[in-house]
Design a protein around this motif. Structure first.
Motif, PDB file in Angstrom:
ATOM      1  N   VAL A  62     -17.184 -36.505  21.979  1.00 47.51           N
ATOM      2  CA  VAL A  62     -15.951 -35.958  22.541  1.00 47.51           C
ATOM      3  C   VAL A  62     -14.868 -35.973  21.478  1.00 47.51           C
ATOM      4  O   VAL A  62     -14.604 -37.006  20.859  1.00 47.51           O
ATOM      5  CB  VAL A  62     -15.487 -36.757  23.787  1.00 47.51           C
ATOM      6  CG1 VAL A  62     -14.159 -36.203  24.310  1.00 47.51           C
ATOM      7  CG2 VAL A  62     -16.543 -36.714  24.889  1.00 47.51           C
ATOM      8  N   ASP A  63     -14.242 -34.837  21.256  1.00 53.19           N
ATOM      9  CA  ASP A  63     -13.116 -34.751  20.325  1.00 53.19           C
ATOM     10  C   ASP A  63     -11.796 -35.048  21.018  1.00 53.19           C
ATOM     11  O   ASP A  63     -10.920 -35.690  20.456  1.00 53.19           O
ATOM     12  CB  ASP A  63     -13.042 -33.348  19.701  1.00 53.19           C
ATOM     13  CG  ASP A  63     -14.252 -33.019  18.841  1.00 53.19           C
ATOM     14  OD1 ASP A  63     -14.681 -33.906  18.084  1.00 53.19           O
ATOM     15  OD2 ASP A  63     -14.769 -31.889  18.964  1.00 53.19           O
ATOM     16  N   ILE A  64     -11.647 -34.499  22.230  1.00 55.78           N
ATOM     17  CA  ILE A  64     -10.365 -34.588  22.944  1.00 55.78           C
ATOM     18  C   ILE A  64     -10.622 -34.858  24.419  1.00 55.78           C
ATOM     19  O   ILE A  64     -11.458 -34.203  25.056  1.00 55.78           O
ATOM     20  CB  ILE A  64      -9.550 -33.286  22.772  1.00 55.78           C
ATOM     21  CG1 ILE A  64      -9.211 -33.061  21.297  1.00 55.78           C
ATOM     22  CG2 ILE A  64      -8.277 -33.322  23.609  1.00 55.78           C
ATOM     23  CD1 ILE A  64      -8.606 -31.704  20.987  1.00 55.78           C
ATOM     24  N   ILE A  65      -9.895 -35.829  24.963  1.00 55.36           N
ATOM     25  CA  ILE A  65      -9.888 -36.084  26.412  1.00 55.36           C
ATOM     26  C   ILE A  65      -8.605 -35.482  26.971  1.00 55.36           C
ATOM     27  O   ILE A  65      -7.518 -35.678  26.415  1.00 55.36           O
ATOM     28  CB  ILE A  65      -9.933 -37.589  26.715  1.00 55.36           C
ATOM     29  CG1 ILE A  65     -11.281 -38.191  26.276  1.00 55.36           C
ATOM     30  CG2 ILE A  65      -9.712 -37.855  28.208  1.00 55.36           C
ATOM     31  CD1 ILE A  65     -11.315 -39.700  26.321  1.00 55.36           C
ATOM     32  N   ILE A  66      -8.731 -34.748  28.060  1.00 50.14           N
ATOM     33  CA  ILE A  66      -7.563 -34.196  28.749  1.00 50.14           C
ATOM     34  C   ILE A  66      -7.484 -34.819  30.132  1.00 50.14           C
ATOM     35  O   ILE A  66      -8.442 -34.754  30.914  1.00 50.14           O
ATOM     36  CB  ILE A  66      -7.644 -32.661  28.858  1.00 50.14           C
ATOM     37  CG1 ILE A  66      -7.652 -32.026  27.459  1.00 50.14           C
ATOM     38  CG2 ILE A  66      -6.470 -32.116  29.675  1.00 50.14           C
ATOM     39  CD1 ILE A  66      -7.858 -30.513  27.463  1.00 50.14           C
ATOM     40  N   VAL A  67      -6.360 -35.440  30.432  1.00 50.31           N
ATOM     41  CA  VAL A  67      -6.147 -36.054  31.744  1.00 50.31           C
ATOM     42  C   VAL A  67      -5.395 -35.054  32.621  1.00 50.31           C
ATOM     43  O   VAL A  67      -4.236 -34.742  32.365  1.00 50.31           O
ATOM     44  CB  VAL A  67      -5.343 -37.362  31.628  1.00 50.31           C
ATOM     45  CG1 VAL A  67      -5.172 -37.998  33.008  1.00 50.31           C
ATOM     46  CG2 VAL A  67      -6.020 -38.324  30.678  1.00 50.31           C
ATOM     47  N   GLY A  68      -6.078 -34.523  33.641  1.00 52.86           N
ATOM     48  CA  GLY A  68      -5.461 -33.549  34.538  1.00 52.86           C
ATOM     49  C   GLY A  68      -5.933 -32.140  34.261  1.00 52.86           C
ATOM     50  O   GLY A  68      -6.030 -31.725  33.099  1.00 52.86           O
TER      51      GLY A  68
END
Length: 524
Positions: A62-68
């Motif tokens: 995973v490069d980026i986690i997006i919350v929402g």
């Protein structure tokens, strides 16, 4: 810079006096008129991280986690996924949202949607094209069209059911093989030595999991608790919206939003489907009449209904009688970030403005374009400190567009609200008549409102042109001491409205972003 400010002031003066001249000629018959919810919810803020930067499966995938996965989160996931990033999106509730705001996308926002390749998300949801606004005050009305002559015929505003729009964007994001969209409630950010390493969250089944990535983007909406460690949140609630849906009624001006300058504050009408019209009644303050005991219905019928255009009054009463009345607080929060390695704020979690002007989605989509362009030359996101310093430029590069829309929303709401103060009354009347002049006097402000020309200096020029126009009307044909005093208070009132908003947005970043060192940051 001094010359720029001086020229802006001179332009405001010129516009104001030209507007006064046109108004009096026009009145004598000598001149014709030319014419989101990021919905993930969090409960705590940070948890101490231990271990390597890995996904919950133990793989560096995973490069980026997006919350929402509201408007900002879903659009960002699709955008970064198209760029080849491996994205994990964690959304509290993946069912279709049901909101009473986030339903009007301005033309400037639609252009950003096209730039992100998401314009088809307004298709197949019965979205309605919007070409401008109709303004009503004391039995008078004027129509303000978006200046769209230089754009492709497809460019206009769009109004729709917010939930349908979000679901379309979620579907597009989830269709990308490198984007993982899952339902879960993020409970905390994982922190190690001041660096955010990922998130802790609870799945739909109740299982506690951790996810790790070099960058976590928090888009968990206006109720966000995660933002407390990432910014200095100063949330204000100037008013509440009372929402209704009118069915099978025809608005006086087709394909236009309708704004009624009512007492005590504005009323909005705009289509959200081919058979439905959204009505939003603004109620100042944080308390509204009770819906359950019938006080709200009584208030809407006795205070609001008499001020509604007669063409839609029966449909308005029918909507009240149907009983599906909903309320929501209108929040305002200037962006005040604490640059934090490994994390970034976006959407309503980061920045909010009064929804009167429908600018929230335009700001969010514009921010995504800025972030996409900043991340594009970077392949390795693992150096958190270097990435954080580089991404400080995001907060500066977004500012001219975001602060223009934010300032306009706050200032226009205060001008449009009724007031017993004579100077404020004159300002409200001057604003209506100034816009009614058409030509440059309406095109300029509407370009700002629509996001087509979000320039801070243009906003200030037009705002004070309205004030000078109001003073000119007071002093002509014959000034009196009382009128001079009211005129002076009008200028003072206008300054008291706009300058605190500009100060909160940041004068330097708003007007002179090129003087901020972060503006020139380059990837290492």
């Amino acid at each position: 810079m001094v010359d720029l400010g001086l020229s802006g002031s001179l332009l405001a003066v010129v516009l104001g006096f030209v507007a006064v001249f046109c108004f009096f000629i026009q009145r004598n018959g000598g001149c014709s008129k030319s014419k989101i919810d990021d919905s993930a919810t969090s409960t705590t803020t940070t948890t101490v991280y231990s271990g390597k930067s890995r996904s919950k499966d133990g793989n560096d995938d995973v490069d980026i986690i997006i919350v929402g996965a509201g408007v900002a989160g879903a659009a960002l996931a699709h955008t970064l996924g198209k760029e080849g990033r491996r994205v994990q999106v964690i959304e509290r509730d993946l069912t279709e949202p049901d909101r009473i705001v986030g339903e009007l996308l301005q033309p400037g926002g639609y252009l950003k949607l096209q730039e992100l390749g998401l314009e088809d998300c307004v298709e197949k949801i019965d979205a309605q094209r919007v070409f401008g606004y109709a303004l009503f005050k004391d039995g008078k009305s004027t129509r303000l069209s978006y200046p769209l002559e230089k754009f492709h015929s497809d460019v206009s505003g769009r109004s729709f059911h917010n939930g349908r729009f979000i679901q379309r964007m979620r579907e597009k994001a989830a269709a990308l093989p490198n984007v993982k969209l899952e339902q879960g409630t993020v409970t905390s950010l994982l922190e190690e030595n001041g660096i955010i390493r990922g998130v802790q969250y609870k799945t739909k089944s109740g299982e506690e999991l951790k996810a790790y990535a070099p960058l976590t983007v928090v888009c968990d909406g206006c109720f966000s608790n995660l933002r407390r460690t990432l910014c200095d949140p100063k949330v204000e609630v100037p008013s509440c919206f009372v929402g209704l849906v009118l069915e099978n009624c025809q608005l006086p001006h087709e394909n236009h939003g309708h704004v009624i300058l009512a007492d005590p504050s504005p009323i909005l009408f705009y289509p959200i489907s081919s058979t439905e019209v959204r009505c939003l009644v603004d109620v100042p303050g944080q308390k509204v009449p009770s819906i359950s005991n019938g006080e709200m219905a009584k208030y809407l019928k006795s205070v609001v209904a008499p001020q509604v255009p007669p063409e839609i009054k029966d449909a308005f009463i029918a909507a009240i009688d149907k009983g599906n009345i909903r309320t929501m607080p209108n929040r305002s929060m200037p962006a005040a970030p604490h640059p934090t390695p490994g994390a970034l704020l976006m959407g309503d979690a980061f920045n909010m403005r009064h929804p009167l002007t429908g600018g929230g989605m335009t700001v969010a989509l514009s921010d995504i374009v800025v972030l996409r362009d900043l991340l594009k030359p970077l392949r390795d996101l693992n150096d958190a400190s270097t990435l954080c310093r580089y991404l400080e430029s995001f907060y500066t590069l977004r500012k001219p567009v975001a602060s223009t829309i934010n300032t306009l929303a706050g200032a226009l709401y205060k001008v449009f609200c009724a007031s017993p103060d004579q100077a404020r009354k004159e300002m409200r009347e001057a604003c209506f008549d100034y816009l009614s002049l058409g030509g440059v006097f309406s095109d300029g402000p509407v370009s700002l409102l629509s996001g087509l020309n979000p320039r801070p200096l243009s906003l200030v020029c037009h705002f004070f042109a309205v004030a000078i126009f109001g003073v000119g009307r007071l002093l002509l044909p014959f000034p009196s001491p009382k009128r001079i005093w009211i005129g002076a208070r009008l200028i003072s009132s206008a300054s008291a409205i706009i300058f605190p908003i500009i100060k909160a947005e940041g004068v330097r970043q708003m007007f002179f972003p090129a003087t901020v060192p972060a503006y020139y940051r380059k990837p290492s």
